[in-house]
Every structure is written in structure tokens, then in C-alpha cells.
Design an enzyme around this catalytic site. Structure first.
Site, PDB file in Angstrom:
ATOM      1  N   ILE B  86       0.833  -1.193   0.000  1.00  0.00           N
ATOM      2  CA  ILE B  86       0.000   0.000   0.000  1.00  0.00           C
ATOM      3  C   ILE B  86       0.865   1.240   0.000  1.00  0.00           C
ATOM      4  O   ILE B  86       1.828   1.335   0.766  1.00  0.00           O
ATOM      5  CB  ILE B  86      -0.895   0.029   1.250  1.00  0.00           C
ATOM      6  CG1 ILE B  86      -1.662  -1.286   1.377  1.00  0.00           C
ATOM      7  CG2 ILE B  86      -1.852   1.205   1.204  1.00  0.00           C
ATOM      8  CD1 ILE B  86      -2.241  -1.513   2.739  1.00  0.00           C
ATOM      9  N   CYS B  87       0.534   2.195  -0.854  1.00  0.00           N
ATOM     10  CA  CYS B  87       1.253   3.478  -0.860  1.00  0.00           C
ATOM     11  C   CYS B  87       0.440   4.468  -0.037  1.00  0.00           C
ATOM     12  O   CYS B  87      -0.532   5.027  -0.524  1.00  0.00           O
ATOM     13  CB  CYS B  87       1.425   3.985  -2.286  1.00  0.00           C
ATOM     14  SG  CYS B  87       2.235   5.571  -2.349  1.00  0.00           S
ATOM     15  N   LEU B  88       0.855   4.631   1.204  1.00  0.00           N
ATOM     16  CA  LEU B  88       0.123   5.518   2.104  1.00  0.00           C
ATOM     17  C   LEU B  88       1.158   6.243   2.952  1.00  0.00           C
ATOM     18  O   LEU B  88       2.011   5.609   3.565  1.00  0.00           O
ATOM     19  CB  LEU B  88      -0.824   4.676   2.975  1.00  0.00           C
ATOM     20  CG  LEU B  88      -1.808   5.424   3.853  1.00  0.00           C
ATOM     21  CD1 LEU B  88      -2.758   6.254   3.003  1.00  0.00           C
ATOM     22  CD2 LEU B  88      -2.608   4.458   4.708  1.00  0.00           C
TER      23      LEU B  88
END
Lengths: 393, 151
Positions: B86-88
Site C-alpha cells: 500500500i502506498c500511504l
């Protein structure tokens, strides 16, 4: 007497200015009275007697008799807007304080309840317990982050100042590392901006965090330094300098001097660091031999390489003053070319010596081959350079 | 490993006692730092009706470093790649020790409602999202039906 009057006048002033805050309309009415009162006061001041003076009425009427000298509120740097607390506010606050001071506060990071005196916050007011701050700073510093450590609060951009960090850090070695990284010899990784310190002689740096390879001297990508053309040691003079002003020429001269001096200085520092490398190598060889990876004889080449490295560094160090004094021309070009080659080879060797994990038994190995090639350089070119230099002096 | 920090125990207790609506997280029986997470696809998003399985791991340094979270269920989303990573920002450089498992999972749910194709992790998905958003959303719906429909 006049003094006493004045004091009363001042306290009267304070109370009225508070009233201003409470009620703007009222203050407007008062203002209209002000002018009358001022003149009245001026007159009465001269021939005023204690007995005659009605303090109570003086208070009620008097407002800004010092207003003449008083600068506007907005001019005062210490002025700030404030709101008066109502009685119930004060009671609530007092009760609250009692509750937290007497009772416990829960740290939002470790979820433990502790008395409020164990909590610290930056100006933003986010309270965390001492232990959590401590661990937080430790982890940041271990990762090489020393400038721009922010508050632990979510999306809080307040930076933690040095004294705050130093007060809280419990481990002295980390405090030393922190001050060293913040205030002394380090560079920031050009890619991820983590602080990097030089722990060996090699100029070929690799960021521990993002694995970016770069040059300690020019912070450029190491790819441009490696194999073919080593540019970092060459000072590029402005070809048009003769036509520039005297001022610009002086600046250029200083720049040139600093360029050579930095590199000279860097090699002399690296030379000291090579001593450490030598010690590390000795311990590593012992470890390896103990772990049965290679025999003592197999590892001797590392010591040879380190000794050679020291010689090369020493030579390189003095090539810079020599290059600085050299006149422009083919000879200098040749000299710089050889210097660059030596520089590239030395860094290469330095990198490999610091990381050598294998012995040369059976398989062909670059590390072992290198000293020989450098030795040739060193004997044929470098030594000659140094001798030249000494003759030149 | 040292004993489980009080923080993790407390957080786990609270997660079990007052679960976040649409999210369930329970620790693994053999490892209290490993959580099995189920996130419902948010309403009015292409993931609506889906039930997404995630894994969440609290590293040794937690809460000083961010938890590691990964989608186990395949999902068509510009900020989530094929491996479920996840790109968070709060899972990377914007992590703060004051954040919790609960807030992280809420942020992930919010990311499902509001994909951000300008900061992509799955480049092909983001490209599709930018060029033809309608088709991309339809694709996301298909994937949700195919891989994430609750049994």
C-alpha cells in the site's frame, strides 16, 4: 504624593483597559469622557491636596491620563489579545489541574498512566512521557536523522530543539553521536538527506538508508567517478578569467585555493581514518581465522593492501599542493590525468579493502589484483610526482 | 522477544472491545504482533460489497516505527500494487507514534474511498484511472466481485 497618585492612576488604567475588552460599547462611552477627565486632571494635579482628593471618584472618572505617552497597542511587541476568564472557567481549570496533577495522565504512545511531572512537550503542547521521547529520539538518531526531528504528535510539524533532545536522551553514546552529527563532520545523503558520517578512508560513500553511491568530496553520483574518467580531482578554471574584474579574479583565486586545500585536507583526514581501518582489518582477520574462514596467511593480503593504501593516500595528499602550484600546460594536464587515475584506483582499493569478505584461494579476485596495479602506478608516477614536488619547493 | 508492550495489549483489547465499524482486526493465536484484518469496501466506492483481507504486523520498534500492512485480497486500486503493498504516507515517512492500528486501518479504508492516481504504486492501474476513470472504476468493481465478494 505625586508618586502615589500615579500608581493609583496606573492601576485604574489597567482595570479600565480590561473593561474595554469586555465591552466595546462601554469603552466608547468612556472614551468620550476621557478628554474631559484629562483636562480636569491636569488642572487639579498642581494644587491638589491629600485631604481634598476623592480617591473613589478619581478612579471612576479617570481613565487614560497616561495616554499621551502610551504607544498604540498594535505597536507594542508584547501585546496580545486576551480573553478574561469567567468565574466558572477558573473553577473548572483549577479542578482540572488538580485532577491531572494529583492523578495520572496517560501517555498516548505507550498507554501507561503516570504523574504529570513525567511528561514533556514541545511548544505545541503534545504531551508524551519521558521514556517514549527517549526511545523516539534514539531511533531517529540511530537512523541518522538529527536535524529536523519533529514532535511525535500526528501531523505535528514542530521541531525538537537540541537542548530538549539532549536533556531527554538517556544514552550518553547516542547523545555524543547526536551532537557529532548535528554540529561536526558529516554530509547529508544527496538523495534521502540522512546524515552520513565518514568512518573509513574511502571517499566512495554508500548511504546506509537508500543505498545511493556518491562521492564524499563533490556529493556527485559515484558512477561518474568509477571506471573511466575521474573528474573530481581536477579544478576547472574559468577560461575567461583574465577579462574579469579584479574582484572576480580574487574570488576565483580563493575558490581555486579552497578546492585544492579541501582535497589535501580530506586525504590527510582519510589517512588518519586508514589507521582505524588497519585496526579493524586486524580484528577482522582474527575473527575470520577463528571462524575457520581462510587461514591467517590467506588474509595477509589485506594488511599489504592497507599498508599500500596508506602510502598512496600520503602521496595523493601531496599531489594537490603540487597541482595547485603547477603552471597551465601539457605537463599539468598529464599530471592531473595521472593524479585522477591514481585517485580512482585508490578509492577503488579503499572500498574493496573495507569490504573484503573473501580470500583469494582458487577463484580470481579483484582485491588481490589491485595492489599490484596500484603499485605500478605508485612506483612509476606518484613517487616521481612527490620527488618533483620536493624539487620544486 | 521481550514481553508484549503495554501499548500493544491495550490497543488489542480496545480493538476487540470497541471495533471500528466495517473493520475487524484480531491477533494471530501464535503471534500477538500479527493481525488478521478484514475491511469492508466503503459505501459509494467501487469496492462496495467487497470484503478485503489484510495482514498487519507490528515490528519490534512499534510504535516508534509504522506497522506493516498488506492486502491479501487482490484489489484494483492505483495505490495498491499486485503484491498488495500500500502506498500511504502514514505507513512511510508520515508515521507518528501517536497513530494507532485503528487510525491506520481507518486511513486505509479512506484510501479505498478516495484513490489517488497522482501518487501511484500500481502504474498501469493509475494510468487507466487517469485516462478512462469510468472504465477503471468498472474494472475495480469487477475485481471486487471476482476476488472480494463475501461468502
Amino acid at each position: 504624593m505625586a508618586n502615589i497618585n500615579k500608581r493609583y492612576a496606573i492601576s485604574g488604567l489597567e482595570s479600565t483597559s480590561r473593561r474595554y475588552k469586555e465591552d466595546n460599547k462601554m469603552s466608547v462611552e468612556m472614551k468620550s469622557q476621557d478628554s474631559d477627565n484629562d483636562s480636569e486632571y491636569d488642572q487639579s494635579d498642581d494644587h491638589m491636596e491629600d485631604e481634598d482628593f476623592d480617591y473613589a471618584s478619581y478612579y471612576d472618572n479617570d481613565t487614560d491620563d497616561l495616554d499621551i505617552d502610551k504607544p498604540k497597542k498594535s505597536d507594542d511587541p508584547e501585546y496580545f489579545e486576551f480573553k478574561l476568564l469567567q468565574v466558572e472557567d477558573v473553577e473548572r481549570l483549577l479542578n482540572e489541574e488538580e485532577a491531572t496533577a494529583g492523578g495520572q495522565h496517560t501517555c498516548p504512545v505507550c498507554f501507561r498512566s503516570m504523574p504529570l511531572r513525567d511528561f514533556f512537550s514541545l511548544v505545541c503542547g503534545h504531551l508524551f512521557c519521558r521514556e517514549c521521547w527517549d526511545v523516539f529520539f534514539q531511533i531517529q538518531i540511530q537512523q541518522g536523522i538529527t536535524t529536523g526531528i519533529e514532535c511525535m504528535g500526528n501531523e505535528c510539524k514542530i521541531l525538537a530543539p537540541e537542548d530538549f533532545i539532549c536533556n531527554i536522551l538517556s544514552k550518553p553514546e547516542l547523545r555524543d553521536k547526536y551532537t557529532q552529527l548535528s554540529f561536526t563532520d558529516h554530509v547529508k545523503c544527496p538523495k534521502c538527506h540522512v546524515c552520513i558520517e565518514k568512518n573509513g578512508g574511502c571517499n566512495h560513500m554508500q548511504c546506509t538508508k537508500c543505498k545511493y553511491n556518491f562521492c564524499w568530496m563533490c556529493l556527485g553520483d559515484w558512477k561518474t567517478h568509477g571506471s573511466e574518467y575521474y573528474e573530481c580531482s581536477r579544478y576547472k578554471e574559468n577560461p575567461n578569467i583574465v577579462n574579469e574584474s579584479a574582484h572576480a579574479q580574487a574570488r576565483e583565486a580563493l575558490k581555486k585555493y579552497l578546492f585544492y586545500f579541501e582535497r589535501y585536507e580530506n586525504h590527510s583526514k582519510s589517512l588518519q581514518l586508514e589507521e582505524q581501518t588497519l585496526m579493524k582489518i586486524t580484528t577482522r582477520i582474527q575473527e575470520k581465522v577463528m571462524n575457520q574462514t581462510g587461514t591467517w596467511i590467506d588474509w595477509q593480503y589485506l594488511l599489504d593492501a592497507a599498508a599500500l593504501l596508506r602510502k598512496c593516500r600520503y602521496t595523493l595528499q601531496y599531489t594537490y599542493p603540487y597541482a595547485y602550484y603547477m603552471e597551465k600546460g601539457a605537463r599539468k594536464q598529464l599530471f592531473e590525468y595521472q593524479q585522477a587515475q591514481l585517485e580512482a584506483e585508490v578509492e577503488n582499493l579503499s572500498w574493496k579493502v573495507e569490504r573484503a569478505e573473501i580470500t583469494d584461494r582458487g577463484a580470481p579476485n579483484a582485491v588481490k589484483r589491485f595492489p599490484r596495479s596500484i603499485k605500478q602506478y605508485w612506483v612509476t608516477n606518484s613517487l616521481q610526482m612527490v620527488i618533483d614536488f620536493l624539487v620544486y619547493l | 522477544m521481550a514481553g508484549l508492550p503495554r501499548r500493544i495489549i491495550k490497543e488489542t483489547q480496545r480493538l476487540m472491545a470497541e471495533p471500528v465499524p466495517g473493520i475487524s482486526a484480531s491477533p494471530d493465536e501464535s503471534n500477538a504482533r500479527y493481525f488478521h484484518v478484514l475491511v469492508q469496501g466503503p459505501k459509494d466506492s467501487p469496492y462496495e460489497g467487497g470484503m478485503f483481507k489484510l495482514e498487519l504486523f507490528l515490528p519490534e520498534e512499534y510504535p516508534m516505527s509504522a506497522p506493516k500492512v498488506r492486502f491479501m485480497t487482490k484489489i484494483y486500486h492505483p495505490n495498491i500494487d499486485k503484491l498488495g503493498r500500500i502506498c500511504l504516507d502514514i505507513l512511510k515517512d508520515k508515521w507518528s507514534p501517536a497513530l494507532q492500528i485503528r487510525t491506520v486501518l481507518l486511513s486505509i479504508q479512506a484510501l479505498l474511498s478516495a484513490p489517488n492516481p497522482d501518487d501511484p504504486l500500481a502504474n498501469d492501474v493509475a494510468e487507466k484511472w487517469k485516462v478512462d476513470e469510468k472504465a477503471a472504476i468498472e474494472e475495480a468493481r469487477n475485481w471486487t466481485r471476482k476476488y472480494a465478494s463475501a461468502q
